[in-house]
Design a protein around this motif. Structure first.
Motif, PDB file in Angstrom:
ATOM      1  N   ILE E  17       0.818  -1.430   0.117  1.00 32.28           N
ATOM      2  CA  ILE E  17       0.059  -0.126  -0.061  1.00 32.28           C
ATOM      3  C   ILE E  17       0.840   1.201  -0.078  1.00 32.28           C
ATOM      4  O   ILE E  17       0.581   2.368  -0.314  1.00 32.28           O
ATOM      5  CB  ILE E  17      -1.000   0.042   1.226  1.00 32.28           C
ATOM      6  N   GLY E  18       2.084   1.138   0.327  1.00 30.79           N
ATOM      7  CA  GLY E  18       2.853   2.364   0.367  1.00 30.79           C
ATOM      8  C   GLY E  18       2.696   3.248   1.654  1.00 30.79           C
ATOM      9  O   GLY E  18       2.117   2.669   2.564  1.00 30.79           O
ATOM     10  N   ARG E  19       3.116   4.407   1.515  1.00 30.28           N
ATOM     11  CA  ARG E  19       3.152   5.566   2.424  1.00 30.28           C
ATOM     12  C   ARG E  19       1.857   5.865   2.647  1.00 30.28           C
ATOM     13  O   ARG E  19       0.898   6.148   1.564  1.00 30.28           O
ATOM     14  CB  ARG E  19       3.815   6.707   1.915  1.00 30.28           C
ATOM     15  N   ALA E  20       1.492   6.055   3.811  1.00 25.87           N
ATOM     16  CA  ALA E  20       0.072   6.489   4.334  1.00 25.87           C
ATOM     17  C   ALA E  20      -0.144   7.926   3.954  1.00 25.87           C
ATOM     18  O   ALA E  20       0.972   8.968   4.008  1.00 25.87           O
ATOM     19  CB  ALA E  20      -0.042   6.496   5.949  1.00 25.87           C
ATOM     20  N   ALA E  21      -1.196   8.466   3.208  1.00 25.41           N
ATOM     21  CA  ALA E  21      -1.605   9.596   2.797  1.00 25.41           C
ATOM     22  C   ALA E  21      -2.380  10.214   4.147  1.00 25.41           C
ATOM     23  O   ALA E  21      -3.338   9.557   4.477  1.00 25.41           O
ATOM     24  CB  ALA E  21      -2.389   9.994   1.432  1.00 25.41           C
ATOM     25  N   ARG E  22      -1.958  11.169   4.537  1.00 23.49           N
ATOM     26  CA  ARG E  22      -2.339  11.759   5.945  1.00 23.49           C
ATOM     27  C   ARG E  22      -3.559  12.923   5.535  1.00 23.49           C
ATOM     28  O   ARG E  22      -3.488  13.473   4.801  1.00 23.49           O
ATOM     29  CB  ARG E  22      -1.576  12.592   6.736  1.00 23.49           C
ATOM     30  N   LYS E  23      -4.916  12.540   6.200  1.00 27.29           N
ATOM     31  CA  LYS E  23      -5.756  13.476   6.069  1.00 27.29           C
ATOM     32  C   LYS E  23      -5.383  14.877   6.629  1.00 27.29           C
ATOM     33  O   LYS E  23      -6.162  16.005   6.446  1.00 27.29           O
ATOM     34  CB  LYS E  23      -7.009  13.150   6.691  1.00 27.29           C
ATOM     35  N   ILE E  25      -6.567  15.582   9.581  1.00 27.77           N
ATOM     36  CA  ILE E  25      -7.508  15.957  10.568  1.00 27.77           C
ATOM     37  C   ILE E  25      -6.900  15.674  12.168  1.00 27.77           C
ATOM     38  O   ILE E  25      -6.345  14.378  12.159  1.00 27.77           O
ATOM     39  CB  ILE E  25      -8.625  15.154  10.453  1.00 27.77           C
ATOM     40  N   GLN E 232      -7.733  20.335   0.046  1.00 27.49           N
ATOM     41  CA  GLN E 232      -7.383  19.683  -1.211  1.00 27.49           C
ATOM     42  C   GLN E 232      -7.413  20.450  -2.334  1.00 27.49           C
ATOM     43  O   GLN E 232      -6.623  20.479  -3.398  1.00 27.49           O
ATOM     44  CB  GLN E 232      -8.581  18.575  -1.447  1.00 27.49           C
TER      45      GLN E 232
END
Lengths: 239, 239, 239, 239, 239, 239, 239, 239
Positions: E17-23, E25, E232
């Motif tokens: 899945i790779g690197r977590a994209a952070r929201k 929040i 975004q």
């Protein structure tokens, strides 16, 4: 769909209705939505007109207030039922009737007793003998069957059955008893269906004919109806 | 409060969880909100992967459709329970397990039987022996006590109790039985609290510990849980 | 539809039911709808008859009252669970059973812990070993998966899962676990569906078979049922 | 508390608001509460004014009626989505926009697909590319995680997540995704909390920030909002 | 319908899945259902891990407690919003992000302001510029139109609209605005539909596409979603 | 809280309850949730055991079926009440009792008559004389007062009052009558509080003591209770 | 709390009320809960007594039945409003009054028109001039403002405003108009708050004084009240 | 379905609406959901702009605060209605209008008087003469008929009728009166349908045309509407 006053009065005026037949249900003052001043004024009026006043849903301070106003002054004698948050006041010389009516009051648990005691006070004021049978919920059938049989053998004319939570007791009692049963849901229980709502719905959904219902915690209404039935039967018997 | 996919996967990837322990609960296809085409496709996939498919809430036409598609073609053998609006399909060669688990299924009235039969089918598919005891509502305690005692003496590990209207039976049974009871409200009853709502609330408000509840008419869920308990006990006993 | 007492008793009298099989669920006194005097009287009776009394939903003052009445006098030893607003009282010489039963108790958030602790106390009184896993809600799956696997590997016989707000955790756990799961909605959450109502409905609507439900905040009922299952299995295993 | 028309108009008249910024959301005609004649008249007016009309909640007969009236006469070209009970009608020469917006639409089960398809049609009409991922409910996390990651990697700007019964999927997805999620409860599920009500409440009670909700079965509203977000981002990206 | 842990983990483990994209929040601590000790422990952990902690639904005593524990000791700097019953705590050296995101927050009445301010705090913590427009309910359209036009001209990416009682404002604003609108029902209003329930239902029943909803008084959820959208867009614009 | 069967039976066995006192309420078969086969089987059993069977909520086809099965074969004589969707079947030689009991049945409108007729049939089967007074709702007090007075003068022992919509008639009647009143909400009325729900709640909220309630459309329960009261009084009078 | 008939009649008999002032509201027969035979009988009685009968909520077959019975025989002239499922029947020679009253009827959408037309028919029967303004919901304020101003300038005395879904239009109109507004929720809308329930609650929660409400779909009640107001004003003006 | 601001304003700008017709309904400040500071600021603004401010739902402390701020400083004269928890403040020199409008306000019980007094204050501020008739519920028709006839003879243009519990009085009054009746459910009553909910539903289900309803305890809305009607008639009469 619409009857203007004049027309209705016109029709009513022609009726020959005769003497009012009295139900013998005393006025009951619901104290909780009234100020102490309002309660005292209504009680005074009732004592003057009928010699007797019932007060339910008493705040402790209102009870003290009424005691101070009527009992300490000798204006009335009080029959206080602390558990029921209720009291009866009788003017001097007032004699509570004895009708020969006989009812039973049951509760599923100890938390239902205040509502049962409210029913008992009203029925006693209406002249009934009241037998009580408390904490006999369906989870313990062995505590119910014998004493209920005794009540029935003693000739109660109607039963008031108070239950909160699942409200199953009135249906079970109505299934076992040959007399009318009045179910009183009590505001016991939490979560979904709590505060007596599941109990009310379960009683309305009963499979036992002979069971009718009053609103949650309405001990007054249940006691009055049971006494009404018992008094009718006592009158018929002696009549 | 928030775990982006990457991070969760990262953590999960480090787990060494070992072999999956299977519950042994078959997939159950709720047919009523699906088209016949969807139902057939899912059944075909289940037969291929596990040799067995359960379908509940069948429209009559869907039942015919499934019979035509799988039974008439020899693709599966069907165990149809018309009263339950349900069926089990088994691929050729599939043998239903026999776990030694033992449960009982009770109903308060005859109208509750379809839900009870749904529970029975699921439990049987899971390998249990299922004893049934129908139309023993609280209005007739004399029909309940003896047969219930027999069930308990026979060693049922759990009881499924289906009741609509006032929903009192599960509480009474739970009060009398030393095994877990799963209450299933049924959509029987009209007016306030009708369609199973009073029954559900009354079961949630029960005073009898040992009673848990599933949603209205959810025979599948109740049967599966009871069988799960019974199978665990059977395994422990033989284990 | 109606069975008068005499007839029921007649039938019952003919039954040969034998020895009562005990569930081993202690009486639990719900203190919040009772006066301190009522609670103390009931506890005294329970201690005398069974050596043990559980009290839940304790007001702080009632807890003090009970401590004063029973602990300070040496009449009982108390196991107080302040977070759970509950306590167990044991008469001198009473020894808590050790059944070998083993369950797990989970919560979605920290606010659900009081209900979980209530469940734990009941199960411990019933002789179970209780493992707890708190604050593992679905918003953080990474906190759930590993520890849940450990619980299952350790052989818990049933899981109690407490969750408020959206109540999703019990369904997720039931989907991942081969043992019965008992969902306990907690009265956490505000607005529409608040106070546990959305959680309860979501649990009732679950897609995960093997999940049954008790009422909002009913830790007692969930703990008792889980222990009942675990004790049955322990007995079967040793039996 | 009260602004008579004259005063409001007076104030409004002084505004210099400039050119209307268009949302680009087409009119959607809810057909189910309208007669066929009303639907046809509205569609005709929309085609004349904007070249495009969307119709949802179509009865089969109304669909035929519209086809007969507009498609067979060459007055419009139709994009019919039978599963969604919806269609788009385009006047000759109308070219659907291509905005570069990109969204994803997910469902928990196959029964939720009609609502998802309604959302997809609206978003496509608004010029978005729509990726769909159906039947990935929380009971099978393994079916969700990988494909969701792919969607996110592909750059969807928003996710529409449709779920009935316990409505848990939108919360789980919102917990795993760095983009806004729009939950759509679907009218799947029976008994307490059925017809989408538990799903709606569970979504409103979510612990996952970033999740907002539309009404039960409102695919139109969810698709339109998701496309609005995606189109804004596409516009910002392009400049 | 059922995925035991092992199987799920097996599948998850294969994902890349790779690197977590952070929201982006922040965690928000709902203080009202937690003890002060629990709140302090969570805040301490959050400050240590992320340098920042948001706390909402603060009791006054908890606010004092937190101030004493973190601010007076220099462990954090606090941004207190008394009207919102909320605060942000920042560890020394923590710098609030500036994303270039831009949103608007509106209220129908002055009683809705606390909820709006909660939304504003969350969005500001997430790096947005927040413009507010309070007390512009539909009973006074003249107070709404001009300032709303100004907000839109200024380029807000999303609008949070808070309204109690009849909850009409979000629909009106969504009908007038080309950006997504997030409706927040507030617990203002009494009688039938009071405490925000009519407002919630009216927003769910809106005719204005582009309006989505969060639960009653959920300023946190609305602010977070609006900021997510705005961030975004800001990223796309700068990106 | 828990009484295992053995213990209960033990206690019950010691009771000397004597002869069952019969309520004299016949079994009533609710036909609508049963198959025709089930209804026929139950009726056959009732005819065999008691000589009499009441069936309510009959589908037209079930009525035909029963007629064909029992009447055309001479197995029973039927008293069909089409308006009430109910019938009584009597085995040859069965003689309906005459108790001397006397009740009145009232309706607010003509739409309430089917429920009233159901009550009447049950009471007549129980041996009562039933006087009816239909379409006398509170909107036309002039139609109520005189005839009600006549009923009371004639000596009815109880009144059944059926009303839908606002359900005001039972309270007004109870306020004017010295006998117990049983309110039956009917499923008349649409919109908020429709299908009898407003009527039920209004009756539960009555200010008139002496009014008790059964569930919506439960003519059977009301008629049975009224007859029970009347029969008790008749027995007392003659006894 | 209780006035037996005799006493009430006694008091009423002493009243000197004079001539009945008639409201001028015709009887309206709700046909949907009555058999055709009942409707025909009531219509015949009304034509005989007042020369005029209104029937609402007509099944198509009942409409045909009435036409056959009264119109084809020349017993009455009919004013049929198919959209409203209603009709007025006038005996030969009956002349509809012309009071000079003037009201307006508005709808938010085209689906609300049947209810509006029902209101219009009643008001016209009561002698009013009725102006209608349909499909002017708040999502298109530009369609509302001008025509509403025209209505007000023309001197309408009251406005009936019909709206389903979010029910916002009556509040907006009441905020803009100096005359009483009667809101009619219509059973339009699905999901949470559907079938008019959100609309009803929103109207009850209005911030606009001068707005009162009738039940969902109650066009009759709204039209009658508006005409009553308009007729009073017309009488005062001419009087 | 969507009108962007520019377009709406464009259309509005072309309107020639003329002078605002004022309803003459004063702003009423609901104090209970506002801080004292907010209330004082709004009152100050209202006094400055219109010379008059009405405040309802006053906490005792807020009343003192307002008295201190405005009355003791001579900034306003106050008309305090303690029973109604409301007050009117008039700037020096402000003269309350006298319109010649005439309405009546009734209550079923003494507990409904606070709501009635709130209605009275608003109507008096709007220039009406208000006659009151309290404690005349349907349980005692003899207390209602004569005084109601007097009110009608005196020429009231509209009646406000306040009732809790079963809410029957407004229907009875509307059935007897030729003027519009505005029903106000009051939050009196407990159990099922308590806090005014049964009363509201019963009023919505009324059979009496001419009755419209406001929300529970909304004396302000009822008084304002009644005065609006009365003032229109007074204006028409004077001409």
């Amino acid at each position: 769909m619409f009857a203007p006053i004049g027309e209705a009065a016109h029709l009513v005026a022609r009726l020959d209705i005769g003497r009012a037949a009295r139900k013998g249900i005393p006025e009951v003052v619901l104290a909780d939505a009234k100020s102490d001043e309002q309660v005292i004024a209504i009680v005074r009026a009732l004592l003057a007109s009928s010699g007797c006043a019932l007060v339910s849903r008493l705040r402790p301070a209102t009870l003290d207030h009424l005691t101070h106003e009527f009992v300490e002054t000798g204006a009335a004698v009080a029959d206080v039922r602390r558990q029921a948050h209720a009291m009866a006041l009788h003017a001097p010389g007032y004699v509570r009737p004895q009708t020969g009516g006989h009812i039973g009051v049951l509760t599923a648990g100890v938390s239902d007793i205040p509502v049962a005691e409210e029913a008992r006070l009203v029925a006693e004021e209406m002249g009934c003998h009241v037998a009580s049978l408390y904490d006999v919920g369906v989870a313990g059938l062995h505590r119910l069957l014998g004493p209920l049989q005794t009540l029935l053998t003693d000739g109660v004319a109607a039963l008031v059955v108070c239950a909160g939570m699942d409200g199953a007791l009135p249906s079970v009692v109505a299934g076992l008893s040959p007399v009318p049963v009045i179910g009183v849901p009590t505001s016991i229980g939490y979560g979904a269906g709590g505060k007596g709502h599941a109990a009310l719905l379960a009683m309305l959904q009963t499979c036992s004919p002979g069971l009718t219902v009053v609103n949650i915690d309405n001990g007054v209404g249940a006691g009055a109806t049971a006494a009404l039935i018992a008094n009718q039967i006592a009158a018929a018997r002696s009549g």
